[in-house]
Design an enzyme around this catalytic site. Structure first.
Site, PDB file in Angstrom:
ATOM      1  N   CYS A   1       0.815  -1.220   0.000  1.00 48.16           N
ATOM      2  CA  CYS A   1       0.000   0.000   0.000  1.00 48.16           C
ATOM      3  C   CYS A   1       0.845   1.264   0.000  1.00 48.16           C
ATOM      4  CB  CYS A   1      -0.938  -0.009   1.198  1.00 48.16           C
ATOM      5  SG  CYS A   1      -1.827  -1.559   1.355  1.00 48.16           S
TER       6      CYS A   1
ATOM      7  N   HIS B   1      -3.345   6.781   2.538  1.00 48.81           N
ATOM      8  CA  HIS B   1      -3.775   5.490   2.000  1.00 48.81           C
ATOM      9  C   HIS B   1      -5.175   5.168   2.518  1.00 48.81           C
ATOM     10  CE1 HIS B   1      -4.199   1.359   1.108  1.00 48.81           C
ATOM     11  NE2 HIS B   1      -3.843   0.909   2.290  1.00 48.81           N
TER      12      HIS B   1
ATOM     13  N   ASN C   1     -10.362  -0.760  -0.223  1.00 45.77           N
ATOM     14  CA  ASN C   1      -8.913  -0.583  -0.061  1.00 45.77           C
ATOM     15  C   ASN C   1      -8.234  -1.175  -1.294  1.00 45.77           C
ATOM     16  OD1 ASN C   1      -6.207  -1.055   0.560  1.00 45.77           O
ATOM     17  ND2 ASN C   1      -6.612  -1.565   2.701  1.00 45.77           N
TER      18      ASN C   1
HETATM   19  O1  UT7 Z   1      -4.031  -1.662   3.428  1.00 43.06           O
HETATM   20  C1  UT7 Z   1      -3.020  -2.284   4.137  1.00 43.06           C
HETATM   21  C2  UT7 Z   1      -3.121  -1.975   5.545  1.00 43.06           C
HETATM   22  N1  UT7 Z   1      -4.337  -2.532   6.074  1.00 43.06           N
HETATM   23  C3  UT7 Z   1      -4.986  -1.895   7.007  1.00 43.06           C
HETATM   24  O2  UT7 Z   1      -4.558  -0.832   7.395  1.00 43.06           O
HETATM   25  C4  UT7 Z   1      -6.182  -2.556   7.636  1.00 43.06           C
HETATM   26  C5  UT7 Z   1      -6.171  -2.301   9.108  1.00 43.06           C
HETATM   27  N2  UT7 Z   1      -7.192  -3.040   9.848  1.00 43.06           N
HETATM   28  C6  UT7 Z   1      -8.490  -2.714   9.781  1.00 43.06           C
HETATM   29  O3  UT7 Z   1      -8.892  -1.856   9.006  1.00 43.06           O
HETATM   30  C7  UT7 Z   1      -9.435  -3.383  10.749  1.00 43.06           C
HETATM   31  O4  UT7 Z   1      -8.701  -4.158  11.648  1.00 43.06           O
HETATM   32  C8  UT7 Z   1     -10.547  -4.247  10.094  1.00 43.06           C
HETATM   33  C9  UT7 Z   1     -11.536  -3.354   9.366  1.00 43.06           C
HETATM   34  C10 UT7 Z   1      -9.906  -5.239   9.138  1.00 43.06           C
HETATM   35  C11 UT7 Z   1     -11.315  -5.008  11.172  1.00 43.06           C
HETATM   36  O5  UT7 Z   1     -11.901  -4.085  12.088  1.00 43.06           O
HETATM   37  P1  UT7 Z   1     -11.653  -4.243  13.658  1.00 43.06           P
HETATM   38  O6  UT7 Z   1     -12.398  -3.163  14.305  1.00 43.06           O
HETATM   39  O7  UT7 Z   1     -10.169  -4.289  13.901  1.00 43.06           O
HETATM   40  O8  UT7 Z   1     -12.318  -5.633  13.959  1.00 43.06           O
HETATM   41  P2  UT7 Z   1     -11.796  -6.761  14.941  1.00 43.06           P
HETATM   42  O9  UT7 Z   1     -10.980  -7.732  14.222  1.00 43.06           O
HETATM   43  O10 UT7 Z   1     -11.211  -6.116  16.175  1.00 43.06           O
HETATM   44  O11 UT7 Z   1     -13.164  -7.431  15.397  1.00 43.06           O
HETATM   45  C12 UT7 Z   1     -14.119  -6.719  16.209  1.00 43.06           C
HETATM   46  C13 UT7 Z   1     -15.374  -7.537  16.315  1.00 43.06           C
HETATM   47  C14 UT7 Z   1     -15.154  -9.005  16.743  1.00 43.06           C
HETATM   48  O12 UT7 Z   1     -16.288  -9.414  17.493  1.00 43.06           O
HETATM   49  P3  UT7 Z   1     -16.221  -9.452  19.090  1.00 43.06           P
HETATM   50  O13 UT7 Z   1     -15.089 -10.368  19.436  1.00 43.06           O
HETATM   51  O14 UT7 Z   1     -15.980  -8.037  19.525  1.00 43.06           O
HETATM   52  O15 UT7 Z   1     -17.586  -9.962  19.456  1.00 43.06           O
HETATM   53  C15 UT7 Z   1     -15.132  -9.745  15.419  1.00 43.06           C
HETATM   54  O16 UT7 Z   1     -15.529 -11.091  15.576  1.00 43.06           O
HETATM   55  O17 UT7 Z   1     -16.007  -7.620  15.041  1.00 43.06           O
HETATM   56  C16 UT7 Z   1     -16.144  -8.988  14.632  1.00 43.06           C
HETATM   57  N3  UT7 Z   1     -15.889  -9.043  13.201  1.00 43.06           N
HETATM   58  C17 UT7 Z   1     -16.847  -8.908  12.283  1.00 43.06           C
HETATM   59  N4  UT7 Z   1     -18.178  -8.697  12.383  1.00 43.06           N
HETATM   60  C18 UT7 Z   1     -18.880  -8.563  11.268  1.00 43.06           C
HETATM   61  C19 UT7 Z   1     -14.704  -9.229  12.578  1.00 43.06           C
HETATM   62  N5  UT7 Z   1     -14.894  -9.180  11.247  1.00 43.06           N
HETATM   63  C20 UT7 Z   1     -16.196  -8.989  11.036  1.00 43.06           C
HETATM   64  C21 UT7 Z   1     -16.989  -8.862   9.885  1.00 43.06           C
HETATM   65  N6  UT7 Z   1     -18.316  -8.651  10.046  1.00 43.06           N
HETATM   66  N7  UT7 Z   1     -16.469  -8.924   8.651  1.00 43.06           N
END
Ligand code: UT7
Length: 347
Positions: free
Chosen positions: A124, A272, A303
């Site tokens: 990225c 980005h 993204n």
């Molecule tokens: O481009 C290269 C660089 N990449 C990035 O910069 C990406 C950086 N990371 C992110 O943008 C975020 O981490 C994501 C958007 C990928 C994920 O968001 P998050 O807020 O970090 O989610 P998480 O993994 O902390 O999960 C939070 C909650 C969990 O549930 P509980 O344990 O709180 O009940 C997950 O199980 O959201 C749940 N979850 C989802 N729910 C619905 C994880 N993925 C999903 C999903 N749909 N797709």
């Protein structure tokens, strides 16, 4: 021993971006469509990432095809002919061949031969690496005009059933023409890497059913099996998120300082497009004044890794959110982990 002195070349006093162009594939993939493959919802995807929809390339549309479309748009806007290019750099991580490069094919197709042509792998951050290199090449005299392309076909390398990545990635291409200038148009590049986190975004190889990848038909003919190894991207989303939020604001400040300007001097902030929450956190940490427009192309594009900054720039210029000739701070960050940032004068 006496040896002759080597003659050195010197280039233009300064470099600037002459034009930025883009290519967005036709097919719009909504959050509801993605939720057919993962347990998620439109509301969750919008609120956790900012993404409302993304675009996916056709099966028969390649990284090379998308690069050529973006290149032609950028060359037209720059008023520069392909035959004036001394180098073509294609930043990407999704050209499916380790060799030959996408860049050599792009240079040939757009009529830039015999320009130097090579791919750049900095995920990225690839586009900002390319702009930094192009600036040095123009000023160093290795090329008069350099075409920098950021392109990805991430849909080919995303596991549709992986809840952590299926909703985030999109396809597209953006391009910039860098050339000589009579004023400084590209500030010093602040870049770096953190290889100890090498594995937080990486390829994972699995066996896939070839029927899901009909476009690799030529390989199918060579294989007696109906499955082949295929690479998908895996991401430790939270780790990348935390790193981006705490480590990238200081890099932005360094790029502003190196260019000798302050956040208040900016006419656009184009980070980005990884996640709108990362963008918002950076805006807050930089104490960016409200009058500075901030790129939010992720809403409609997802993204797109190395394509995200030139695509967002193109949208801001085309829609009049950012002024031609204004100052923009751009920063890319991602797999490696790697990052690069610089202040540029918008074309
Ligand atoms: O481009 C290269 C660089 N990449 C990035 O910069 C990406 C950086 N990371 C992110 O943008 C975020 O981490 C994501 C958007 C990928 C994920 O968001 P998050 O807020 O970090 O989610 P998480 O993994 O902390 O999960 C939070 C909650 C969990 O549930 P509980 O344990 O709180 O009940 C997950 O199980 O959201 C749940 N979850 C989802 N729910 C619905 C994880 N993925 C999903 C999903 N749909 N797709």
């Amino acid at each position: 021993m006496t040896r002759p002195t080597i003659t050195e070349r010197s280039g233009a006093a300064h470099a600037r971006i002459w034009g930025v162009g883009g290519y967005r594939p036709e097919r719009v993939v909504t959050n509801d469509e993605v939720c057919q493959w993962i347990d998620s919802s439109d509301e969750w995807i919008r609120s956790r990432s900012g993404i409302e929809e993304r675009r996916w390339a056709r099966e028969d549309e390649s990284v090379i095809d998308m690069s050529c479309a973006a290149a032609e748009d950028a060359l037209t806007k720059a008023g520069v002919g392909a035959d004036q290019l001394g180098a073509v750099i294609v930043a990407n991580v999704t050209h499916p061949f380790q060799t030959p490069s996408a860049a050599a094919a792009v240079a040939h197709r757009i009529g830039a031969t015999p320009a130097a042509a090579f791919d750049l792998s900095a995920a990225c951050a690839g586009y900002c690496h390319g702009i930094g290199l192009a600036n040095d090449m123009v000023r160093g005299g290795t090329a008069e005009f350099v075409l920098v392309i950021g392109v990805e076909k991430l849909s080919d390398f995303t596991d549709k059933h992986d809840r952590g990545t299926a909703f985030i990635f999109g396809d597209g291409a953006g391009a910039a023409v860098v050339g000589p200038s009579d004023f400084p148009g590209i500030g010093p590049t602040v870049w770096g890497s953190k290889g100890e986190d090498w594995d937080v975004i990486r390829n994972k190889y699995s066996w896939v059913d070839l029927r899901d990848h009909a476009h690799v038909g030529s390989l199918e003919e060579q294989s007696p099996r109906d499955a082949m190894p295929w690479s998908y991207l895996t991401m430790a989303g939270q780790s990348v998120f935390r790193w981006a939020v705490y480590a990238m604001a200081p890099v932005c400040r360094e790029a502003l300082d190196a260019a000798g300007i302050t956040a208040g001097d900016l006419d656009a902030f184009i980070p980005h497009q990884a996640n709108i929450r990362i963008v918002d956190a950076l805006v807050k940490q930089l104490k960016l004044p409200e009058h500075v427009p901030v790129a939010d192309d992720i809403r409609h594009q997802g993204n797109t890794s190395s394509a995200s900054i030139p695509l967002a720039t193109d949208r801001m210029l085309t829609e009049g959110q950012a002024p031609h000739g204004g100052l923009a701070l751009q920063i890319g960050f991602g797999a490696g982990l790697v990052y690069a940032a610089q202040v540029v004068v918008l074309p």
